[in-house]
Design an enzyme around this catalytic site. Structure first.
Site, PDB file in Angstrom:
ATOM      1  N   ARG A  31     -52.514  65.357  31.995  1.00 31.65           N
ATOM      2  CA  ARG A  31     -51.702  65.731  30.749  1.00 31.65           C
ATOM      3  C   ARG A  31     -51.372  64.642  29.767  1.00 31.65           C
ATOM      4  NH1 ARG A  31     -48.235  71.291  31.610  1.00 31.65           N
ATOM      5  NH2 ARG A  31     -50.090  72.594  32.898  1.00 31.65           N
ATOM      6  N   ASP A 140     -38.962  78.211  22.364  1.00 33.33           N
ATOM      7  CA  ASP A 140     -39.642  77.107  23.568  1.00 33.33           C
ATOM      8  C   ASP A 140     -39.430  75.695  22.852  1.00 33.33           C
ATOM      9  OD1 ASP A 140     -42.223  77.559  25.520  1.00 33.33           O
ATOM     10  OD2 ASP A 140     -42.396  75.936  24.661  1.00 33.33           O
TER      11      ASP A 140
END
Length: 310
Positions: A31, A140
């Protein structure tokens, strides 16, 4: 390299609460690698060296966002949404008949499918919710996923995962090869950036909190802290829904399991209160319109007529 990986894991723990270890080394490296290539860095060592420098705030934010983008899809796991439709929502509608107000928090909203799934269920109850003020707040950590959530545009693959075909036809508009959720449903959800490690009392009090598939990334102390602070913003007779693999075992918390519903929790003081239930709304059925070309989901029950709430 091992020292750099450990340093990166410690940085993520301190700034986002995520707990990573050697078992997740491939995930972490895969990632952050696009960031390393984009910034033309020599590798993980140079990335870690940059993270604590003030001028690298943008890179630090990108690293955290890369690690916090989690999988989600419409009506994920099904059971929590059945509980919402058949247990928690009816119970609170009965308890709030006087004030006619409900507030719902999707605490790890990702790209918005969870919050929009709740809004679509609320739309089913619109005849009973006429005159009610209902708020869905979705938060979020990642600005990137929140931007996508606000637009409400999803690929063919995304709408085929978990979304019943009648709901696609009723609540979405096709835009080329993508689908955008209707303005009516989007208007029911407010998206806000929030780190669960920070104070969230400014969000106000909630009747229902969905906090699914995010606590598994925190250590026990941070889990307990987050749940304790969530309990303080939860109505005395409110509900908390956790993910299928999450539990309160080993955590000191004022929440207790619902006696009949797995993954559903209440304040301990409300544990002995009978949860009222009544049948979910039933609407006249009509023949489902033809599915768009390329839509692979099986045609489910006939579509309900579109209704509004609020």
């Amino acid at each position: 390299m091992p020292q750099a990986f450990d340093a990166l894991c410690e940085y993520l723990r301190r700034h986002s609460g995520l707990v990573m270890d050697q078992s997740k080394k491939y995930l972490v490296e895969s990632r952050v690698m696009p960031i390393i290539r984009r910034e033309r860095l020599s590798g993980l060592d140079e990335l870690v060296a940059l993270l604590n420098k003030p001028q690298s705030a943008k890179i630090a934010k990108d690293v955290i966002e890369a690690m916090t983008i989690n999988e989600t899809y419409f009506f994920r796991d099904k059971a929590p949404f059945d509980q919402f439709r058949n247990v928690t929502l009816p119970a609170l509608m009965a308890a709030r008949q006087g004030e006619k107000r409900l507030r719902i928090w999707s605490a790890a909203a990702s790209t918005g499918q969870e919050a929009y799934s709740l809004a679509m269920i609320l739309d089913e109850f619109s005849p009973r919710l006429a005159g009610w003020k209902i708020e869905i707040v979705a938060t979020d950590l990642s600005d990137q996923v929140l931007e996508k959530a606000r637009k409400g545009i999803y690929s063919q693959f995304e709408v085929q995962r978990g979304l019943p075909a009648p709901m696609l036809l009723r609540h979405f508009n096709q835009i080329g090869e993508s689908w955008q959720i209707s303005d009516h449903i989007r208007s029911k959800v407010t998206f806000r950036q929030l780190n669960l490690l920070s104070d969230f009392t400014s969000l106000g009090r909630f009747d229902i909190i969905f906090c699914r598939n995010v606590l598994i990334y925190f250590d026990a102390a941070r889990k307990a802290d987050i749940l304790a602070r969530m309990t303080r913003v939860l109505a005395p007779d409110g509900f908390v829904t956790l993910g299928a693999s999450e539990s309160l075992i080993g955590l000191k918390t004022d929440l207790v399991s619902h006696p009949e519903q797995r993954g559903l929790f209440m304040r301990g003081s409300a544990a002995d209160v009978q949860t009222p239930r009544f049948a979910p709304p039933r609407f006249e059925q009509q023949a489902s319109p033809a599915l768009p070309a390329g839509f692979g989901a099986a045609a489910l029950a006939a579509s309900s007529r579109a209704r509004t709430f609020g």
